[in-house]
Design an enzyme around this catalytic site. Structure first.
Site, short mmCIF file in Angstrom:
data_model
loop_
_atom_site.label_atom_id
_atom_site.label_comp_id
_atom_site.label_asym_id
_atom_site.label_seq_id
_atom_site.Cartn_x
_atom_site.Cartn_y
_atom_site.Cartn_z
N LYS A 1 7.39 3.82 12.16
CA LYS A 1 7.52 4.60 10.94
C LYS A 1 8.11 5.97 11.23
CE LYS A 1 2.75 6.41 11.06
NZ LYS A 1 1.50 6.59 10.31
N GLN B 1 -1.07 6.92 -4.93
CA GLN B 1 0.09 7.12 -4.06
C GLN B 1 1.38 7.06 -4.87
OE1 GLN B 1 -0.70 3.75 -1.43
NE2 GLN B 1 -1.29 5.17 0.19
N HIS C 1 8.32 0.37 3.75
CA HIS C 1 7.22 1.03 3.04
C HIS C 1 7.57 2.52 2.99
CE1 HIS C 1 4.32 -2.37 4.16
NE2 HIS C 1 5.37 -2.58 4.95
N CYS D 1 1.08 -2.80 -0.56
CA CYS D 1 2.13 -3.68 -0.02
C CYS D 1 1.92 -5.17 -0.27
CB CYS D 1 2.39 -3.37 1.45
SG CYS D 1 1.02 -2.70 2.37
N ASP E 1 3.90 5.41 -4.23
CA ASP E 1 4.22 4.36 -3.26
C ASP E 1 5.43 3.55 -3.73
OD1 ASP E 1 3.87 2.88 -1.01
OD2 ASP E 1 2.20 1.70 -1.75
N HIS F 1 8.14 0.10 -2.15
CA HIS F 1 8.57 -0.80 -1.09
C HIS F 1 9.99 -1.26 -1.39
CE1 HIS F 1 4.16 -0.94 -0.77
NE2 HIS F 1 4.42 -1.01 0.52
N ARG G 1 -10.11 3.74 -0.33
CA ARG G 1 -10.36 3.62 1.11
C ARG G 1 -11.73 4.18 1.41
NH1 ARG G 1 -4.32 5.42 3.33
NH2 ARG G 1 -3.21 3.77 2.19
#
Length: 656
Positions: free
Chosen positions: A479, A395, A525, A348, A397, A399, A377
């Protein structure tokens, strides 16, 4: 007198100090027989607790969700009593309820073995049948320490010391046996029932610290009925057969090793699945008007400080100094003046940096920015689990930067896209939870009121059912969690949509509104698969390795019975490869049944067998994984069926 409000809205008066037992018995004797606890003003409590003020009551049944938690909690107490009856010198420590069951940690000179479990289960059954009532007492701190010290329960003494001074010391008794516990409990040990099973033993450190004594942990589970227990045990047995780590070895898909803990070594066949998944999602995102970006893995710590991740997530980040080490002999390794950088645990802040390049107008929104971002992580070593919990992940991912008035439409579009993807993957049982503000969070209460309402209203407008998950939101916003069920009924939390008004503020993202003023965008997100690693692991287990043909590493093997058929098989494999089919040739001098068994273990979905007659007739004998028998088809028909079946589902729909 006090006023008690019932679930149906009725209000009755009772004497102050009346217990829940008295209240439920006043309503119905039959209801009282089925009620094992109560909720007073929404808080779970013992039926024997006195009611001292006006409030609302709910009756907790044994077969409810709250009842199941109490069954398992009480079963842990019964387990501890059983152990101390069988081995009196054993010290008990803690025994919480966990997902799908409970455990209790014990300290003894000789650790428990699997062989001990049957004897403990038998003793637990006897204790349950005694039906000793659970009763609560409140002791002084001094009395609790004196009693536990006299019993040789040194771990309990330490637990008493750890209880804050402003909290009471609660002791729950079941007959002569007692334990330190916050409660609540059901009425008696008989309420636990006989639908329980001890599942395994393991070692554990006291308080999770390797410097502390090693304890012996016993795991168990319990249900309201024998049928539910049996169904769960069947699912566990099936899950063990489907373990993705086992399938990964058998199918030669991937491996993990100590020198790269939490990172996956993808083998050629496994990387086929990985690439097919990535290409599929990329096509879906392109069709949904996402733009794809690529951002650095290593960025200055200031971005994470500004976003708030540094304070909330620092212990889970891999941090490196922004300085080249001194390699001179006898010189310092680092000067101590280095700035810190971090491997990104999420994408992000990097996506906001792209958004900030150039001036954005309200007409430019929404901007849907996607990345197959490699993130790191620092998960605890003990938490790592195959593909399901890794340190390096990719991911799917994205946004979405949008205006407030676009949140509802973007939520609807995301839910539609997610439904398409999960359906294509074979998953149709999906539930949604709206996770609200956590205890540790950024922003103001007004901001949280605003974003929770915005996301909740957007979800309601889609017409989808959902549950509230209080306190489970991200530190920057609420979320949506999408939970899907796999082939054996397990639930997986994969997709997410998070509404964020905080990070655009902290990282100074803005667009020019219609009136020329500077506004902050809303940042959504979102992810559908979550991470490719975890989703592939989940699919392997759900499909027991029998991946859909479009995802299978090897889609078909052409195997010969006699050497005279080899030329025809070679021509067929070349033709299939020319059509984009992942085909392999097996002309080894082995019996056909041996070849079929070997490729079946590898979960190859189709085997085309060619013998002398098939070679002469231009046909193949088709064997499908998991199906009985075989079917003789012309080569043209077999190729046509295979090409259609091997086409990814999104491309089939596009062609239609």
């Amino acid at each position: 007198m006090i006023k008690v409000t019932f679930p149906d809205g009725a209000v009755r008066e009772f004497a102050r100090g009346t217990t829940g037992t008295t209240v439920v018995e006043a309503i119905s004797k039959s209801l009282a027989k089925k009620t094992v606890a109560m909720k007073w003003n929404g808080v779970l409590a013992d039926l024997s607790d006195p009611i001292e003020e006006d409030g609302a009551i709910e009756f907790v049944m044994r077969d409810s969700a709250d009842g199941l938690g109490l069954i398992r909690h009480d079963a842990a107490h019964v387990l501890a009593e059983a152990v101390q009856e069988l081995w009196p010198s054993t010290q008990v420590t803690i025994g919480p309820v966990i997902e799908n069951g409970f455990f209790y940690d014990f300290h003894r000179e000789v650790p428990f073995s699997e062989d001990d479990l049957r004897a403990i289960e038998k003793k637990m059954g006897e204790i349950i049948e005694r039906g000793a009532a659970f009763t609560k007492e409140v002791w002084s701190r001094e009395e609790a320490k004196r009693v536990f010290e006299a019993k040789g329960e040194h771990f309990k003494v330490e637990l008493v010391d750890a209880i804050p001074e402003d909290q009471s010391i609660k002791i729950y008794k079941q007959g002569q046996w007692f334990d330190l516990c916050r409660g609540p409990h059901m009425r008696s040990t008989r309420d636990v029932g006989q639908a329980f099973k001890l599942t395994k033993v393991a070692g554990a450190y006291w308080r999770g610290d390797s410097r502390n004594p090693v304890l012996s942990r016993i795991y168990g589970t319990a249900f309201a009925s024998k049928a539910e227990l049996d169904a769960y045990l069947v699912m566990v047995e099936e899950a063990e057969k489907r373990d993705h780590r086992k399938l990964g070895r058998e199918m030669d898909l991937f491996h993990l090793q100590e020198e790269a803990q939490g990172s996956v070594f993808w083998h050629p066949k496994g990387f086929v699945i990985y690439n097919q998944m990535e290409q599929y999602i990329r096509r879906r995102l392109t069709a949904a008007d996402y733009v794809e970006v690529k951002t650095p893995q290593l960025m200055a710590a200031k971005f994470w400080e500004q976003s708030g991740h540094w304070g909330k997530y620092r212990e889970n980040m891999f941090v490196v100094p922004d300085e080249v080490p001194n390699t001179e002999e006898d010189g310092p390794i680092l000067s101590g003046k280095a700035e810190f950088m971090a491997l990104k645990p999420m994408n992000c802040p990097a996506h906001i940096q792209i958004f900030k390049q150039g001036i954005k107008s309200y007409r430019d929104l929404p901007i849907r920015m996607a990345e197959f971002g490699c993130c790191h992580r620092n998960e605890a070593h003990g938490a790592l689990h195959g593909l399901m919990r890794v340190r390096q992940m990719t991911q799917d991912d994205a946004h979405i930067f949008c205006r407030l008035d676009q949140v509802q439409e973007e939520t609807e579009k995301f839910c539609t896209l997610l439904d398409q993807v999960y359906t294509d993957m074979g998953f149709t049982d999906v539930s949604i939870r709206l996770a609200t503000r956590p205890e540790q969070r950024g922003g103001t209460e007004e901001m949280w009121d605003f974003v929770e309402k915005a996301l909740g209203d957007a979800l309601r407008a889609t017409g989808r059912d959902f549950e509230i998950a209080p306190g489970d939101g991200a530190f920057y916003g609420p979320k949506l969690e999408f939970h899907l069920k796999d082939a054996i009924g397990r639930s997986w939390q994969l997709g997410t949509l998070q509404l964020d008004a905080l990070l655009p503020e902290r990282l100074d993202a803005a667009y020019i509104a219609e009136d020329g003023s500077r506004h902050r965008p809303i940042m959504l997100h979102r992810a559908i698969l979550g991470s490719l690693e975890r989703f592939i692991g989940m699919m392997l287990e759900s499909y027991a390795g029998r991946m859909p043909i479009w995802l299978a590493p090897v889609q078909v093997v052409v195997a010969t019975i006699v050497s005279e058929a080899d030329p025809a098989a070679e021509v067929l494999v070349a033709r299939l490869k020319g059509l984009g089919i992942r085909a392999e040739l097996d002309t080894r001098n082995e019996k056909i049944n041996y070849k079929v068994r070997e490729h079946s273990v590898q979960k190859v979905p189709l085997i085309y067998v060619i013998g002398r007659r098939e070679a002469e007739e231009g046909s193949v004998s088709v064997r499908r994984l998991g199906a009985e028998g075989q079917k003789v088809m012309s080569i043209e028909d077999a190729i046509g069926d295979l090409v259609a079946e091997a086409t990814p589902p999104d491309m089939k729909r596009d062609a239609a």
